[in-house]
Scaffold this active site. Structure first.
Site, PDB file in Angstrom:
ATOM      1  N   GLN A  12      47.901 176.683 -50.375  1.00 52.53           N
ATOM      2  CA  GLN A  12      47.493 175.285 -50.396  1.00 52.53           C
ATOM      3  C   GLN A  12      48.721 174.400 -50.325  1.00 52.53           C
ATOM      4  O   GLN A  12      49.722 174.644 -50.998  1.00 52.53           O
ATOM      5  CB  GLN A  12      46.692 174.969 -51.658  1.00 52.53           C
ATOM      6  N   GLY A  13      48.667 173.385 -49.479  1.00 49.17           N
ATOM      7  CA  GLY A  13      49.743 172.421 -49.361  1.00 49.17           C
ATOM      8  C   GLY A  13      49.231 171.025 -49.627  1.00 49.17           C
ATOM      9  O   GLY A  13      48.077 170.825 -50.031  1.00 49.17           O
ATOM     10  N   THR A  14      50.094 170.038 -49.406  1.00 51.65           N
ATOM     11  CA  THR A  14      49.712 168.653 -49.651  1.00 51.65           C
ATOM     12  C   THR A  14      48.584 168.206 -48.737  1.00 51.65           C
ATOM     13  O   THR A  14      47.673 167.490 -49.152  1.00 51.65           O
ATOM     14  CB  THR A  14      50.933 167.732 -49.443  1.00 51.65           C
TER      15      THR A  14
ATOM     16  N   ASP B  79      62.004 171.806 -43.308  1.00 47.56           N
ATOM     17  CA  ASP B  79      61.424 172.273 -44.581  1.00 47.56           C
ATOM     18  C   ASP B  79      61.607 173.781 -44.729  1.00 47.56           C
ATOM     19  O   ASP B  79      60.672 174.503 -45.089  1.00 47.56           O
ATOM     20  CB  ASP B  79      59.941 171.910 -44.676  1.00 47.56           C
TER      21      ASP B  79
END
Length: 355
Positions: A145-147, A261
């Site tokens: 899960q990310g932003t 990133d």
């Protein structure tokens, strides 16, 4: 000796898939058909404008000694009112034809199954592709899960192949949000390298407000392996992973792409010990110097000093700083710079540099 492939500390043959030579630019081929049409229209209108200019120039040859035109400059360098009207009409015709071409391409994409809101804003990102069907896949479990996204392990029903589905969350009524997502797709389609995760397709429909990116499935990530108490990387294993990371990164930079990133959790590993760079959500094209970039990129512990100081003019070197942090982390078994804020991280860097 080789790269560790699982948390059971199984050693395998190093996956040193050396890459040489240039890869074809997939994106240029994908956009070739619409690009050629646009170029043809441009050439046609340019020829018309030049013919009108030459005709009017010969007709008004005797009047070249007039002092200044109404728009400034001598009449030899300026245009007569008739010439200006001719150019305006040609420009309007070109805009009209390009607009019709855009509508035609958008219509083709909608007919192929793409939602109109996506084609209207991100037509270049999906050009030449057909959307995959959601009922062709079965979700098995949520694995990340990310932003702005969730990642699921899924199975393609027809072939039984295991894939990773990245569900992107965005507001499809906000064009800027869609363009941000489209940039990631365009970048992934431009890259083609064994150490960069492969985008295999997109799942959406005319009735859907969501979109899934379909990737090849990778069993592990470097952060999970390095944080395992049962795993201690040897020097040869660190070299193995770093060689693959630098090979993939070199390909990105050669295509004018900054990842922005790089960290262990974005470096995926399969059971064959192959490393692939993933998560290009913050990636962007290298600035030409006229465009200001945001400094709010790269996870804090891997962020270089110039970004910590707020620079908006930077290049691909920011990725190399992050690579150095990953390199140190593989040896230490923990992140090198663990500041809670930008200032704290700069102080940690200063202390580490002085020692």
């Amino acid at each position: 000796m080789g790269c560790i492939a699982s948390k059971q500390a199984v050693s395998i043959t190093p996956a040193l898939d050396h890459h040489s030579g240039a890869f074809p630019d997939n994106l240029s081929g994908i956009l070739a058909s619409s690009g050629r049409s646009r170029a043809a229209l441009h050439d046609l209108e340019t020829t018309t404008i030049l013919k009108n200019k030459n005709k009017n120039k010969n007709k008004n040859k005797k009047n070249k000694q007039k002092a200044y035109s109404s728009y400034g400059g001598s009449s030899e360098l300026g245009e007569s009112r008739k010439e200006r009207n001719s150019n305006i009409n040609c420009g309007d015709a070109l805009s009209l034809r390009l607009g019709n071409l855009n509508k035609y391409v958008e219509g083709e994409q909608v007919a192929a199954g793409w939602p109109q809101w996506l084609s209207a804003v991100a037509g270049e990102a999906i050009q030449g592709w057909v959307p995959l069907r959601a009922d062709s896949f079965e979700k098995l479990e949520k694995i990340g899960q990310g932003t702005y996204s969730n990642v699921f392990r899924a199975q393609e029903l027809e072939t039984g192949k295991i894939v990773a589905l990245k569900k992107v969350r965005f507001d499809n009524f906000e064009p800027e949000s869609v363009r941000f997502m489209a940039r990631e797709i365009m970048i992934l389609r431009r890259l083609d390298h064994p150490n960069i995760v492969k985008l295999e397709g997109l799942i959406t429909s005319r009735l859907s407000c969501s979109i899934y990116l379909v990737f090849e499935y990778m069993e592990h990530d470097l952060a999970g392996l390095s944080s395992s108490p049962d795993i201690k990387f040897s020097e040869s294993q660190v070299k193995c992973y770093m060689q693959q990371l630098l090979s993939g990164l070199e390909h990105c930079h050669s295509r004018g792409v900054m990842h922005r990133d790089i960290k262990g959790s974005n470096l995926l590993i399969n059971n064959d010990g192959i490393l692939k760079m993933a998560d290009f959500g913050l990636a962007n094209f290298v600035s030409t110097g006229r465009q200001q970039l945001t400094s709010r990129v790269v996870t804090l512990w891997y962020r270089p000093p110039e970004l910590l100081l707020g620079s908006t003019d930077y290049g691909a070197a920011v990725d190399l700083w992050s690579v150095g942090c990953v390199f140190a982390e593989l040896f230490l078994g923990k992140p090198l710079l663990q500041g809670r804020t930008e200032v704290n991280n700069l102080l940690n860097y200063s202390c580490s540099n002085s020692t």
